[in-house]
Design a protein around this motif. Structure first.
Motif, PDB file in Angstrom:
ATOM      1  N   ASP A   1       0.998  -1.587  -0.052  1.00 28.11           N
ATOM      2  CA  ASP A   1       0.070   0.161  -0.221  1.00 28.11           C
ATOM      3  C   ASP A   1       1.481   1.280  -0.033  1.00 28.11           C
ATOM      4  N   THR A   2       2.538   1.355   0.348  1.00 24.37           N
ATOM      5  CA  THR A   2       3.207   2.095   0.174  1.00 24.37           C
ATOM      6  C   THR A   2       4.123   3.455  -0.669  1.00 24.37           C
ATOM      7  N   ARG A   3       3.265   3.447  -1.587  1.00 21.94           N
ATOM      8  CA  ARG A   3       4.273   4.418  -2.330  1.00 21.94           C
ATOM      9  C   ARG A   3       5.533   5.761  -2.575  1.00 21.94           C
TER      10      ARG A   3
ATOM     11  N   GLY B   1      15.521  14.398   2.591  1.00 29.92           N
ATOM     12  CA  GLY B   1      13.652  14.237   3.620  1.00 29.92           C
ATOM     13  C   GLY B   1      13.592  13.311   4.568  1.00 29.92           C
ATOM     14  N   ASN B   2      12.572  13.247   4.935  1.00 27.43           N
ATOM     15  CA  ASN B   2      12.522  13.080   6.097  1.00 27.43           C
ATOM     16  C   ASN B   2      12.564  11.762   6.577  1.00 27.43           C
ATOM     17  N   ASN B   3      12.589  10.280   7.223  1.00 24.15           N
ATOM     18  CA  ASN B   3      12.111   9.170   7.650  1.00 24.15           C
ATOM     19  C   ASN B   3      11.344   8.622   6.464  1.00 24.15           C
ATOM     20  N   GLY B   4      11.643   7.902   5.593  1.00 22.96           N
ATOM     21  CA  GLY B   4      10.308   6.450   4.824  1.00 22.96           C
ATOM     22  C   GLY B   4      10.321   7.981   3.605  1.00 22.96           C
ATOM     23  N   ALA B   5      11.152   9.163   3.363  1.00 22.98           N
ATOM     24  CA  ALA B   5      11.062  10.180   1.878  1.00 22.98           C
ATOM     25  C   ALA B   5      10.849   9.259   0.643  1.00 22.98           C
ATOM     26  N   GLY B   6      11.747   8.618   0.662  1.00 29.71           N
ATOM     27  CA  GLY B   6      12.264   7.739  -0.583  1.00 29.71           C
ATOM     28  C   GLY B   6      13.012   7.530  -1.104  1.00 29.71           C
ATOM     29  N   LYS B   7      13.973   8.243  -0.262  1.00 29.16           N
ATOM     30  CA  LYS B   7      15.510   8.099  -0.533  1.00 29.16           C
ATOM     31  C   LYS B   7      16.626   7.535  -1.399  1.00 29.16           C
ATOM     32  N   SER B   8      16.076   6.294  -0.494  1.00 31.42           N
ATOM     33  CA  SER B   8      16.757   4.660  -0.687  1.00 31.42           C
ATOM     34  C   SER B   8      16.269   4.182  -1.221  1.00 31.42           C
ATOM     35  N   THR B   9      15.332   4.537  -1.587  1.00 28.89           N
ATOM     36  CA  THR B   9      13.998   3.723  -2.764  1.00 28.89           C
ATOM     37  C   THR B   9      15.113   3.745  -4.075  1.00 28.89           C
ATOM     38  N   LEU B  10      14.891   5.378  -4.273  1.00 28.80           N
ATOM     39  CA  LEU B  10      15.302   6.337  -5.122  1.00 28.80           C
ATOM     40  C   LEU B  10      17.413   5.706  -5.879  1.00 28.80           C
TER      41      LEU B  10
ATOM     42  N   THR C   1      21.256  12.534   4.088  1.00 22.51           N
ATOM     43  CA  THR C   1      21.410  12.284   5.157  1.00 22.51           C
ATOM     44  C   THR C   1      20.497  13.361   5.389  1.00 22.51           C
ATOM     45  N   HIS C   2      20.887  12.493   7.426  1.00 21.28           N
ATOM     46  CA  HIS C   2      19.470  13.966   7.988  1.00 21.28           C
ATOM     47  C   HIS C   2      20.295  14.935   8.312  1.00 21.28           C
ATOM     48  N   LEU C   3      22.098  14.470   8.653  1.00 22.07           N
ATOM     49  CA  LEU C   3      22.300  15.654   8.443  1.00 22.07           C
ATOM     50  C   LEU C   3      22.700  16.764   8.302  1.00 22.07           C
TER      51      LEU C   3
ATOM     52  N   GLY D   1      26.262   2.762   0.120  1.00 19.44           N
ATOM     53  CA  GLY D   1      24.852   2.104   1.155  1.00 19.44           C
ATOM     54  C   GLY D   1      24.829   2.144   2.482  1.00 19.44           C
ATOM     55  N   GLU D   2      24.064   2.122   3.124  1.00 20.96           N
ATOM     56  CA  GLU D   2      24.048   2.031   4.662  1.00 20.96           C
ATOM     57  C   GLU D   2      24.118   0.250   4.492  1.00 20.96           C
ATOM     58  N   LYS D   3      23.929  -0.564   4.207  1.00 16.99           N
ATOM     59  CA  LYS D   3      24.205  -2.203   4.483  1.00 16.99           C
ATOM     60  C   LYS D   3      25.930  -2.527   3.444  1.00 16.99           C
TER      61      LYS D   3
ATOM     62  N   ARG E   1      19.960  -2.484  -7.650  1.00 13.77           N
ATOM     63  CA  ARG E   1      19.623  -2.723  -6.704  1.00 13.77           C
ATOM     64  C   ARG E   1      17.968  -3.376  -6.140  1.00 13.77           C
ATOM     65  N   MET E   2      17.202  -2.523  -6.662  1.00  9.71           N
ATOM     66  CA  MET E   2      15.624  -2.625  -7.002  1.00  9.71           C
ATOM     67  C   MET E   2      15.768  -1.978  -8.377  1.00  9.71           C
ATOM     68  N   CYS E   3      13.908  -3.026  -9.351  1.00  9.29           N
ATOM     69  CA  CYS E   3      13.389  -2.397 -10.293  1.00  9.29           C
ATOM     70  C   CYS E   3      11.867  -1.145  -9.501  1.00  9.29           C
TER      71      CYS E   3
HETATM   72  N1  LIG Z   1      11.514  -3.419   0.711  1.00  8.67           N
HETATM   73  C1  LIG Z   1      11.349  -3.010   1.381  1.00  8.67           C
HETATM   74  N2  LIG Z   1       9.718  -3.254   1.813  1.00  8.67           N
HETATM   75  C2  LIG Z   1       8.458  -2.443   1.596  1.00  8.67           C
HETATM   76  N3  LIG Z   1       8.201  -1.587   2.182  1.00  8.67           N
HETATM   77  C3  LIG Z   1       9.397  -0.663   2.344  1.00  8.67           C
HETATM   78  C4  LIG Z   1      10.856  -1.490   1.392  1.00  8.67           C
HETATM   79  N4  LIG Z   1      12.024  -0.572   0.761  1.00  8.67           N
HETATM   80  C5  LIG Z   1      11.147   1.017   1.489  1.00  8.67           C
HETATM   81  N5  LIG Z   1       9.773   0.864   2.068  1.00  8.67           N
HETATM   82  C6  LIG Z   1       8.603   1.477   2.215  1.00  8.67           C
HETATM   83  O1  LIG Z   1       9.491   2.832   1.418  1.00  8.67           O
HETATM   84  C7  LIG Z   1       9.154   3.784   1.949  1.00  8.67           C
HETATM   85  C8  LIG Z   1      10.058   5.258   1.059  1.00  8.67           C
HETATM   86  O2  LIG Z   1      11.810   4.130   2.132  1.00  8.67           O
HETATM   87  P1  LIG Z   1      13.014   4.294   2.035  1.00  8.67           P
HETATM   88  O3  LIG Z   1      13.851   3.512   2.442  1.00  8.67           O
HETATM   89  O4  LIG Z   1      13.164   5.100   0.244  1.00  8.67           O
HETATM   90  O5  LIG Z   1      13.389   6.201   2.518  1.00  8.67           O
HETATM   91  P2  LIG Z   1      14.864   7.013   3.447  1.00  8.67           P
HETATM   92  O6  LIG Z   1      14.277   8.069   2.615  1.00  8.67           O
HETATM   93  O7  LIG Z   1      15.636   6.622   2.134  1.00  8.67           O
HETATM   94  O8  LIG Z   1      13.920   6.653   4.330  1.00  8.67           O
HETATM   95  P3  LIG Z   1      15.681   6.828   5.851  1.00  8.67           P
HETATM   96  O9  LIG Z   1      15.586   8.329   6.546  1.00  8.67           O
HETATM   97  O10 LIG Z   1      14.484   6.258   6.811  1.00  8.67           O
HETATM   98  O11 LIG Z   1      16.448   5.767   5.592  1.00  8.67           O
HETATM   99  C9  LIG Z   1       9.010   3.823   3.732  1.00  8.67           C
HETATM  100  O12 LIG Z   1       7.560   4.285   4.115  1.00  8.67           O
HETATM  101  C10 LIG Z   1       9.317   2.935   3.154  1.00  8.67           C
HETATM  102  O13 LIG Z   1       8.841   1.722   4.733  1.00  8.67           O
END
Ligand SMILES: Nc1ncnc2c1ncn2[C@@H]1O[C@H](COP(=O)(O)OP(=O)(O)OP(=O)(O)O)[C@@H](O)[C@H]1O
Length: 284
Positions: free
Chosen positions: A14-16, A35-44, A184-186, A79-81, A51-53
């Motif tokens: 359900d998460t965009r 961006g704040n936590n969960g903003a989408g930075k790592s996904t991008l 970064t958050h800093l 990366g973080e990991k 690493r992701m499609c």
């Molecule tokens: N593998 C996954 N499975 C399910 N949800 C995911 C997955 N990866 C990311 N999400 C969701 O996608 C959204 C964006 O996550 P992302 O990790 O890209 O944010 P972020 O900006 O890097 O956050 P943070 O600063 O907390 O690391 C969040 O709601 C997260 O829970």
């Protein structure tokens, strides 16, 4: 030559996570991805490195599709990991980097390891959180790919090591300019480093502009509440706070040069701008 994201969408259940993201990282700039936590930075960044499609849209690195060998050879993600095998030693990881990245500077990496006191003979999985970050930073600063992406690079680093990292990054950039993206958050710590700021919120790009331009016309005006309110009426106020009897409003635009007696102004920094922008968006 650039990294180009066009109309990227990514959904997890359900998460965009990303919604119609279009963005360009041009050659020879230091970008801040904020961006704040969960903003989408790592996904991008994970989509960029294959690493992701993505569900929709296209990403290219100097014209090559993200994830292709041509694209992967041009970038490195700090990366973080840790993606290295559990029992691999730091030294062996440097050997591996040397194999995969033709411009990897081994001598420079070992010099950095010395400066950070990173033990080359230790297993990567036995490093502390901070030293795990240092290990990845050392790789990122030594690979010499045209694009280096830092995702939360200073996680767990003490103040002295963070300071060293920022100094090394600036030196590296001055000596051999490449494109660096720092997520970064800093924010206060990187505000003076990043030339261009991208702010992402809930999967959408909110700002994408030269850092200086974002805050150039933003001022914080403080004074007794009544006086501030009177002055601020009709102006573009994007944040306000009250501490004791002192009120502060953050405003965009001109007209702060000749303030009435009793009011003071100061420039709004990038972190304050970011927080105020997030609060403004929350209230929408
Ligand atoms: N593998 C996954 N499975 C399910 N949800 C995911 C997955 N990866 C990311 N999400 C969701 O996608 C959204 C964006 O996550 P992302 O990790 O890209 O944010 P972020 O900006 O890097 O956050 P943070 O600063 O907390 O690391 C969040 O709601 C997260 O829970």
């Amino acid at each position: 030559m650039a990294i180009e994201f066009q109309h990227i969408t990514k959904t997890f259940g359900d998460t965009r996570a990303l919604e119609d993201v279009s963005l360009t990282f041009e050659e020879g700039k230091i970008y801040g991805l904020l961006g704040n936590n969960g903003a989408g930075k790592s996904t991008l960044l994970n989509i960029l490195t294959g690493r992701m499609c993505q569900d929709g849209g296209t990403v290219t690195v100097d014209g090559a599709p993200a994830g292709s060998d041509a694209a992967l050879s041009r970038l490195f993600l700090v990366g973080e990991k840790n993606l290295y095998p559990d029992d691999m030693k730091v030294k062996r990881a440097l050997d591996t980097a040397e194999l995969f990245y033709p411009d990897f500077d081994r001598a420079y990496a070992e010099n950095l390891a010395k400066q950070f006191e990173l033990p080359l003979n230790k297993k990567i999985n036995s490093l502390s959180t901070g030293y795990g970050s240092i290990f990845r930073i050392v790789l990122g600063l030594s690979v010499n790919t045209p694009y280096v992406l830092f995702d939360e690079p200073v996680l767990g680093l003490d103040a002295q090591h963070r300071d060293l990292f920022y100094k090394l990054l600036v030196r590296k950039y001055a000596e051999s300019p490449c494109t660096m993206v720092i997520s970064t958050h800093l924010i206060a710590e990187v505000a003076d480093l990043i030339e261009h700021t991208v702010i992402i919120r809930k999967g959408r790009i909110l700002q994408d502009a030269p850092t200086e331009a974002l805050t150039a016309a933003c001022w914080a005006v403080s004074g007794p509440a009544g006086l501030v309110d009177g002055w601020a009426a009709g102006r573009d106020v994007f944040a306000s706070s009250v501490l004791g009897g002192l009120k502060t409003v953050c405003v965009r635009g001109e007209g702060t040069e000749d303030l009435p007696a009793g009011l003071e102004r100061r420039r709004v920094g990038l972190q304050e701008y970011f927080i105020s922008l997030m609060e403004e968006e929350d209230q929408r």
